[in-house]
Design a protein around this motif. Sequence first.
Motif, PDB file in Angstrom:
ATOM      1  N   TYR A  22       0.849  -1.196   0.000  1.00 53.66           N
ATOM      2  CA  TYR A  22       0.000   0.000   0.000  1.00 53.66           C
ATOM      3  C   TYR A  22       0.877   1.236   0.000  1.00 53.66           C
ATOM      4  CZ  TYR A  22      -3.360   3.549   1.511  1.00 53.66           C
ATOM      5  OH  TYR A  22      -4.145   4.673   1.594  1.00 53.66           O
ATOM      6  N   PRO A  65      -3.009   5.217  -3.629  1.00 52.05           N
ATOM      7  CA  PRO A  65      -3.848   4.169  -3.030  1.00 52.05           C
ATOM      8  C   PRO A  65      -4.488   3.231  -4.047  1.00 52.05           C
ATOM      9  CG  PRO A  65      -4.920   6.317  -2.910  1.00 52.05           C
ATOM     10  CD  PRO A  65      -3.523   6.571  -3.343  1.00 52.05           C
ATOM     11  N   LEU A  98      -2.879  -0.229  -4.992  1.00 51.87           N
ATOM     12  CA  LEU A  98      -2.741  -1.230  -3.932  1.00 51.87           C
ATOM     13  C   LEU A  98      -2.584  -2.631  -4.521  1.00 51.87           C
ATOM     14  CD1 LEU A  98      -4.520  -1.524  -0.590  1.00 51.87           C
ATOM     15  CD2 LEU A  98      -4.881  -3.389  -2.197  1.00 51.87           C
ATOM     16  N   ILE A 118      -8.686  -0.222   0.882  1.00 56.18           N
ATOM     17  CA  ILE A 118      -8.349   1.186   0.659  1.00 56.18           C
ATOM     18  C   ILE A 118      -9.251   2.096   1.479  1.00 56.18           C
ATOM     19  CG2 ILE A 118      -8.365   3.041  -1.057  1.00 56.18           C
ATOM     20  CD1 ILE A 118      -7.520   0.913  -3.132  1.00 56.18           C
TER      21      ILE A 118
END
Length: 656
Positions: A380, A385, A388, A477
């Motif tokens: 991460y 984001p 990921l 997330i």
Amino acid sequence: MRSRKQKAILAAKIIGVLFVLSIGTFFIFRNSILQKAVAKVSDKMERDYDSNFSIKKASFEGFSGVALENVLLVPKNADTLLNVESIKTNINFWRLLTGDVQLGTLHVKNGFVQLVKNEKGRNFDAFLKRKSNEDTTNVETNYAEKAYRLLNQALNLIPTDMNLENISLRMDDMGRKVKLDLKKLHLEDKELETTIGVTADNFKQNWKIKGFADPRNKKTDLRFFNVDTGKIRIPYVDERFNMKAGFDSIRLNVSNIEMDGGELHIDGFTSIANFTVNHPKIANKDVVIKKANFNYNLLFGEDFIAIDSTSSVTLNKMKFTPYVFYQKVKEDKNQIYALKVKIPKMKAQDFIVSLPEGLFSNFEGMEAEGNFSYNLEFLYNKNKPRELVFDSQLKKEDLKITKYGEANLNKLNSDFAYRAIINGVRQRQIEVGMSNPNYTPLDQISPYIRKAVLTSEDPSFFSHRGFINEAFKQSIIKNIKTKRFSRGASTISMQLIKNVFLTREKTLSRKLEEILLVYILENNRIASKERMLEVYFNIIEWGPNVYGIGEAAYFYFGKHPSQLNLNESLFLASIVPRPRGFMWQFDNQGKLKSFAEKRNEYMTNLMIRRGLLTQDDTLQKHFPVEITGPARSFLRIKAPDSTAVDSMAIDEEFDF
């Protein structure tokens, strides 16, 4: 004229004489210097920590010994924090000249440290607060250097020879009291031994710490166990956090602490035997780990902290290698988190018997054949984001379940009795089979309700194997961003397992069992997708004491499930997550509120885009959702105005 050699010798003599004079002066005035140091510490305690610090007598003994009597630290308007009758220590004089305080011996007798929290506050608060003028916003932290410095400072304060007699640590948290009594702690020739008497509100025990301790070479190997019979109980946490925890023994080994190339390496291992924990958020019974071992290799760099992949964890018969990494990138104010777990090839049965007792109740008694290996990778990047990484891979070799535990997944393929459990209370029994007049086979359920539920709950149900990786990623997330569990990634397979085999309790145990049972169900093809969906439609809750689509179609519309139209199906699909609150979608005229109409319109367009509906299907949209079954009594429909009724009657009587 003197030669260079003679000048050098003369300079050395002068320096030597000055050094000797300095040492002599220090020894002549050292007691005076010591008194000034005590006064300086006392002033600092009063100025910075609003506390009174006093030493009745402070003096030097021998070449480098210091003796203190009646040491007292009392925060103002609070309980005493420290009270010690006698402290004698020996300081390494040569290291002291370089500014490095290193204790050689330490003898402490008769005293206590006391941490108190009451209605007035905490007696140690002043020592936790940062100074108001201390700006840490732009301070750059070198994790390796900071950790190494703190470790060195801490280890240097641990003497090579130590005797503590009649010393206690007391804690009082709003009346919850714990006391640890060290009758005698002895460290000599790198061997440490002590017995600790533990007194809590609800039990007493005697703990033993014994083993090897070498603070100068930064090595230790200590064992922590109970002198009495039974497990060591951890005081305070049971009352404070409603958690009971205990163990037979713990072993802590540190074999290496070394700074190399700007990186700090800490190596060693720790093990625990018969660790037991009980907490409502973990499981509804004791969870027991019989044997666990962690061989750790910790790394600290300038901007990162990591558990190196050369580390390993052994849990009963299961062994895996973890990799945990955190990095704080200063240039772009970024943070990176990484996790890797690798389970090498192992027997499936060894995995089953290695699961902690009480955490996987439905697997107890299960037997399996074959082998498997597993790899998990997680990455991460806070600044990115959407990139990921979550990759979970399991490789099987002739893996087969030969005997089920409490959760017999094969029962999905035959008739069975089902009872929902809500808030720990078993609901009425539902027969899942043709003996139940409300049971509806999948081919007799309106295609509209089937498509609407799949669209809202699990669009890829017929293609996935129990989990949707992308949904799971988005869930992670969002949960990281909100710093709480605000979004799940539940599939119909997971809902089915949860309803048929598990309770609705929100515990770690239930969630882990759900994940493993879903994997077994889907990847061993124990039941077909069609059968799973049919059972799902016939057991899920659709309203107050309403279970299955057969009961739901009648309860809301007085119909058979095969007769449901598009709008009715969209409504039923919308209440699956919260069926008992269906009435809040309607106004006081019994009509759907605008937000519900907009949601249904959105779902219709989505189903058209996915090819699940045609424009001809939407011709039904002009039919409103009208609750005509028993559910109508739950709606808050406003009674007709009496004057309006009278006016209608007059109009009908004089109808020209």
